[in-house]
Design an enzyme around this catalytic site. Structure first.
Site, PDB file in Angstrom:
ATOM      1  CG  HIS A   1      -1.752   1.207   1.383  1.00  0.00           C
ATOM      2  ND1 HIS A   1      -3.079   1.250   1.028  1.00  0.00           N
ATOM      3  CD2 HIS A   1      -1.474   2.452   1.856  1.00  0.00           C
ATOM      4  CE1 HIS A   1      -3.577   2.458   1.259  1.00  0.00           C
ATOM      5  NE2 HIS A   1      -2.612   3.206   1.774  1.00  0.00           N
ATOM      6  CD  GLU A   2       1.602   3.658   3.671  1.00  0.00           C
ATOM      7  OE1 GLU A   2       1.805   4.713   3.034  1.00  0.00           O
ATOM      8  OE2 GLU A   2       0.585   3.476   4.358  1.00  0.00           O
TER       9      GLU A   2
ATOM     10  CG  HIS B   1       0.214   6.358  -0.629  1.00  0.00           C
ATOM     11  ND1 HIS B   1      -0.853   7.019  -1.190  1.00  0.00           N
ATOM     12  CD2 HIS B   1      -0.273   5.766   0.499  1.00  0.00           C
ATOM     13  CE1 HIS B   1      -1.934   6.833  -0.447  1.00  0.00           C
ATOM     14  NE2 HIS B   1      -1.603   6.079   0.582  1.00  0.00           N
TER      15      HIS B   1
ATOM     16  CG  HIS C   1      -0.054   8.955  -6.890  1.00  0.00           C
ATOM     17  ND1 HIS C   1      -1.237   9.145  -6.212  1.00  0.00           N
ATOM     18  CD2 HIS C   1      -0.222   9.579  -8.084  1.00  0.00           C
ATOM     19  CE1 HIS C   1      -2.072   9.837  -6.964  1.00  0.00           C
ATOM     20  NE2 HIS C   1      -1.472  10.114  -8.107  1.00  0.00           N
TER      21      HIS C   1
END
Length: 689
Positions: free
Chosen positions: A466-467, A470, A473
């Site tokens: 998940h991190e 980010h 992104h």
């Protein structure tokens, strides 16, 4: 040479990609750097606002984008360091700096002459990127209006006072919580109280006690995700009860009580919303999100609540039946849920951890998935130092060639680290400024003794993916203007890329590259993976209810009008009332966060926005079906997602971007199937577009 010229924070770093020279920077540099950087920024804005030249996009908006680079550098360094190592001196610095920064921003956004120049610009002629520039001009105008640029002088003065005080309150909340969380860590003197934990887990609690300077042989931290994982493993019901009670009591009384901070924050946010022309803070915040209205966010929560509650009640009955004569409280539910999964689905979560060794998960899982999808390679840079022991700096390259940027990883818990997991940046990508990104991923994994492998729970594996979603992104951003870089997007869209990336954790071709037994080297058995996937909807009722309950508390606080907020004086009465209105006052399920330790909404950027994880999960569940339908983790699919979403940051219309990626508008049905809610009355509900 002036004193400022010697300050390492006021110079562009000479390290690769302008990585901050962490070893050269000291806490004593920070306050002076902030003061000098704010002074420089104000001088730059003064030059723009008072220019004799007719206002144009280039000499006003682009000039504003170029301004404040010293301040960006200082703030990025300090707030990252203060979050990962919240020492007393740093918290004192933050308490001094936060209101000054709020006042600094107001001095800029409330300038009438600057606002006049902005509103008089009629074209983006000469812009570095005309398409982005058109969107940027609209965004700057909206941001200034939302900041009070259209208010009268008296209201501007009041708004500035409110913003300064809210900044102080946010800092106070953020200081109280880690201090109280650390103080409430559960001390254990008898090893028998830790029955059920592995030897490695017990050793990590001993190491944590040593780091914290505790006289107890073992110390159990209260940071997520440690608490739920330990509650699932601890055999001793009394230990579970102590740990659960300590977790729920965080920042609830004594020296670090957040009660008055919460109440004053809610009142001031409601007052500010009214000043700016909104009924409530929720209306003010969500107007700029993809949900558009607070009513749409509330509807999503209300639509999902009945089915989630029904599932949770069924789950409780099954774990209670398994427990027999033993009581099952909120402290015990995770313990019996683990045993239910082992019995019904043949999933032993403790055995599962043996296949998830940290370095293999990261390098052969998280990084491998990114290479497969986006053609990027992540290589350790031993010549570059992170900001704390245990941190690592990695270079990210496109196909082993051109450097994209750097990522710093910081995975282990420390007594001074704020709880949870997050991504942030030291430097945002921008073609206008010639910047490559430098991002950071932070988690709170229990560190083991040197030479002992660090084994992760499946939740921790998912969090690592998940991190890094980010991080992708931020790293794969390809925009001109820094305002739009990377994760500078609405809160209810920012979680979409990260949640998409979670799905690769159990994707067969990726799992086969990293999940090997730490002792035998054998790959994870196919039947165990199948059992894990069968068990994924088990416990989703509990998980959904605890999440929705936190959303309900957030939206309840921030849906109060100014008059209603003034009338609330009792946090302990307000919370259950907010939950009862949606039926979310479910026995033995505490909200994921309660008000006094709800850092996301009182010290983070998620006020009236905690719903955004669920809003983005609608996009994620639906969007990942597109990947599955089109061949999964392929370079072609990664290129499509990168082109339509990851590279564009905030320089897109988010609804149109999703439509361009997916080929249609989002659908809630995949989320319902994922959470085991399909086939209920909620399946007819649609998320507002």
């Amino acid at each position: 040479m002036t004193k400022d010229a010697l300050n390492p924070l006021l110079k562009v770093s000479e390290l690769y990609c302008e990585l901050p020279p962490f070893a050269d920077i000291h806490d004593s540099d920070v306050l002076g750097a902030f003061e000098a950087a704010m002074e420089t920024h104000l001088a730059e804005i003064e030059s723009i606002a008072t220019s004799d030249e007719a206002p144009t996009f280039v000499n006003t908006i682009e000039a504003m984008e170029r301004a404040g680079q010293d301040l960006d550098r200082v703030a990025a360094y300090f707030f990252n360091i203060a979050g990962t190592d919240a020492t007393e001196p740093r918290m004192e610095i933050e308490a001094q700096v936060a209101p000054k920064l709020a006042a600094h921003l107001d001095r800029i956004r409330l300038r009438s002459d600057l606002w006049e120049r902005i509103t008089s610009i009629t074209s983006v002629d000469g812009a570095a990127d005309e398409a982005e520039a058109t969107r940027l001009l609209e965004k700057i105008r909206e941001d200034f209006r939302r900041a009070g640029a259209d208010l009268g002088e008296q209201d501007k003065a009041e708004l500035a006072r409110i913003n300064a005080r809210l900044s102080e309150l946010s800092t106070a909340f953020g200081e109280n919580l880690p201090k109280d969380t650390s103080a409430r860590a559960v001390a254990i003197s008898d090893r028998a109280e830790l029955a059920g934990l592995s030897d490695d887990a017990i050793a990590s609690l001993a190491a944590y006690a040593k780091k914290a300077g505790s006289e107890a042989p073992w110390l159990i931290p209260l940071d997520l995700p440690s608490t739920p994982a330990l509650l699932a493993d601890l055999d001793n019901a009394d230990t579970r009860a102590k740990l659960y009670a300590a977790s729920l009591a965080r920042a609830g009384q004594g020296e670090h009580d957040n009660t008055e901070v919460v109440l004053e924050t809610v009142r001031l946010r409601a007052r500010r919303a009214k000043l700016l022309g909104f009924d409530t803070h929720a209306d003010y915040v969500i107007a700029k999100e993809t949900a558009k209205t607070a009513a749409a966010a509330r509807k999503l929560i209300a639509d999902l609540a009945p089915a989630a509650i029904a599932n949770a009640e069924g789950e409780y009955k099954r774990v209670a039946d398994l427990a027999g004569d033993e009581p099952v409280t909120g402290a015990d539910w995770p313990y019996w849920e683990r045993r239910r999964k082992a019995e019904e689905f043949a999933v032993d979560t403790e055995e599962l951890k043996n296949y998830f060794e940290l370095h293999r998960v990261i390098e052969d899982g998280v990084f491998f998935a990114a290479k497969k999808l986006y053609g990027i390679e992540v290589e350790k840079r031993d010549d570059l130092e992170g900001y704390a022991p245990g941190t690592t700096v990695w270079e990210v390259r496109q196909g082993g060639g051109e450097t994209i940027g750097l990522i710093v990883t910081d995975y282990f818990s420390r007594p001074t680290k704020r709880g949870g997991a997050w991504m942030s940046s030291f430097r945002d990508q921008s073609k206008l400024l010639g910047r490559k990104p430098v991002v950071v991923n932070v988690m709170n994994i229990a560190e083991t003794e040197p030479g002992t492998p660090v084994l992760l729970t499946l939740d921790e594996v998912t969090t690592a993916f998940h991190e890094f979603g980010h991080a992708l992104h931020g790293l794969l951003s390809d925009v001109t203007y820094p305002t739009f870089s990377g994760t500078n997007v609405p809160r209810d869209f920012v979680e979409f890329p990260s949640q998409i990336n979670e799905n690769w954790a159990l994707e067969p071709s990726i799992l086969a590259n990293y999940a090997f037994h730490v002792k035998t080297g054998e790959p994870i058995p196919a039947e165990l993976v199948a059992a894990v996937k069968r068990a994924q909807t088990a416990g989703e009722g509990f998980a959904t209810v605890e999440y929705l309950a936190a959303c309900a508390i957030d939206l309840a606080w921030h849906s109060l009008t100014e008059e209603e907020a003034a009338a609330v004086t009792d946090v302990d009465a307000f919370e259950p009332d907010a939950l009862a209105k949606l039926g979310l006052d479910v026995a033995h399920i505490a909200p994921r966060y309660r008000s006094r330790y709800f850092n996301h909404i009182f010290a983070g950027g998620y006020s009236a926005g905690y719903y955004s994880y669920l809003w983005a999960e609608v996009l994620d569940a639906d969007g990942f079906e597109w990947f599955s339908d089109n061949g999964g983790a392929s370079a072609a699919n990664g290129a499509h997602f990168r082109r339509q979403v990851l590279s564009r940051g905030g320089a897109i219309d988010f609804t149109e971007a999703y439509r361009a990626f997916r080929g249609r508008d989002k659908d809630i049905e995949p989320l319902l199937r994922r959470r085991g809610l399909a086939g209920t009355e909620v399946s007819a509900a649609k998320c507002p577009q």
